[in-house]
Design a protein around this motif. Sequence first.
Motif, PDB file in Angstrom:
ATOM      1  N   ALA A 199      16.671  -0.803  -3.309  1.00  0.00           N
ATOM      2  CA  ALA A 199      15.226  -0.854  -3.639  1.00  0.00           C
ATOM      3  C   ALA A 199      14.429  -1.249  -2.630  1.00  0.00           C
ATOM      4  O   ALA A 199      13.213  -0.856  -2.306  1.00  0.00           O
ATOM      5  N   ASP A 259      10.946  -4.230 -18.061  1.00  0.00           N
ATOM      6  CA  ASP A 259      11.749  -3.926 -16.919  1.00  0.00           C
ATOM      7  C   ASP A 259      13.345  -4.175 -17.198  1.00  0.00           C
ATOM      8  O   ASP A 259      13.850  -5.230 -17.106  1.00  0.00           O
ATOM      9  N   ASN A 265      15.506  -7.251  -9.721  1.00  0.00           N
ATOM     10  CA  ASN A 265      14.302  -7.277  -8.853  1.00  0.00           C
ATOM     11  C   ASN A 265      13.911  -8.872  -8.642  1.00  0.00           C
ATOM     12  O   ASN A 265      13.407  -9.262  -7.573  1.00  0.00           O
ATOM     13  N   CYS A 268      15.956  -9.937  -5.687  1.00  0.00           N
ATOM     14  CA  CYS A 268      15.587  -9.649  -4.522  1.00  0.00           C
ATOM     15  C   CYS A 268      14.393 -10.412  -3.840  1.00  0.00           C
ATOM     16  O   CYS A 268      14.195 -10.981  -2.893  1.00  0.00           O
ATOM     17  N   ARG A 312       6.634  -8.330 -10.220  1.00  0.00           N
ATOM     18  CA  ARG A 312       5.760  -8.068  -9.185  1.00  0.00           C
ATOM     19  C   ARG A 312       4.351  -8.677  -9.145  1.00  0.00           C
ATOM     20  O   ARG A 312       3.750  -8.666  -8.320  1.00  0.00           O
TER      21      ARG A 312
END
Length: 323
Positions: A199, A259, A265, A268, A312
Amino acid sequence: MASATLRRRLHHGDVDGRRYEKYDTTDTEDLNEPLLGSSNSSHRDEYNEDRTLEEIWDEERKRQQVHWTLIFSQLIAQWAQWIANIVFGSGSLVGRFLSLSAFGQIGSGGKLLPPTLSPLQEERLKNLQRRLEVPFDGSQSEHQDALRQLWRLAYPHRELPPLKSELWKEMGWQGTDPSTDFRGGGFISLENLIFFAKAYPKSFQRLLHKQDGTRAEWEYPFAVAGINISFMLAQMLDLQSGKPSSVAGIRFMEFLEDDETAFDNLYCVAFQMMDAQWLAKRASYMDFNDVLKSTRTQLERELALEDISSIRDLPAFNLLRRS
């Protein structure tokens, strides 16, 4: 002679909630107005001569009131900052109560009650919990293939080594056999590393090869650090206790609604944040546990921010590079 003023230069690095700041002095010759109002001494003396002693004393009392009001306001500001640190600190009781309206209700034991989950959240939470229960098993072909896939993603132009080889140490495994390093991390930690490499390949490569900043002589081992981050996130989000009841866990469940890969995510983001903390603290190998703790603290703070509706939206997400 020109006066000088201090200009604040804010830097992105944020360690334990405190932004590191640098200051430099710059000439203020081009300022249209002085920083403090100028006064004409002769005019002031003339003005004093026309006033009575009572008026002079009255002005002095007002000046003292302003002085003490300023001091009091500064004390209030300092107390406000101190309270803010408590509110946003990891595990803060005040923070937990303050988060009541945003994250849920408090039960009789003083803990946040688990939120009511939608059917989709329930399904995705169960899938994630099942992933967390899978230990790494070096004898399974699926797990062996996953290790090989990780190598190809990490070193696309190098030959694939045997599953037991000194070359694995270059990736940050502690021995020649990566399977001995998983322990409590489980198979999900390997999946997290693979997801990171796919990703966000640029960030993955920069962390793998320690390309950012001034590095320590004794660096953290990349792969083993990744396993620790997976384990830390599972604890922080309270994922193995039925329904999450921590502030971070409840906020995470909101992310999971939209999500399915929210955990990967967030992993990360956490890895990139950990490296930023490492550099800011100028840490070395023996400091890794302290860096991991401060990473958790900072991540919990970001998860508690208002107006965060996805991974995000987290400030630290901006550290990641996709390509």
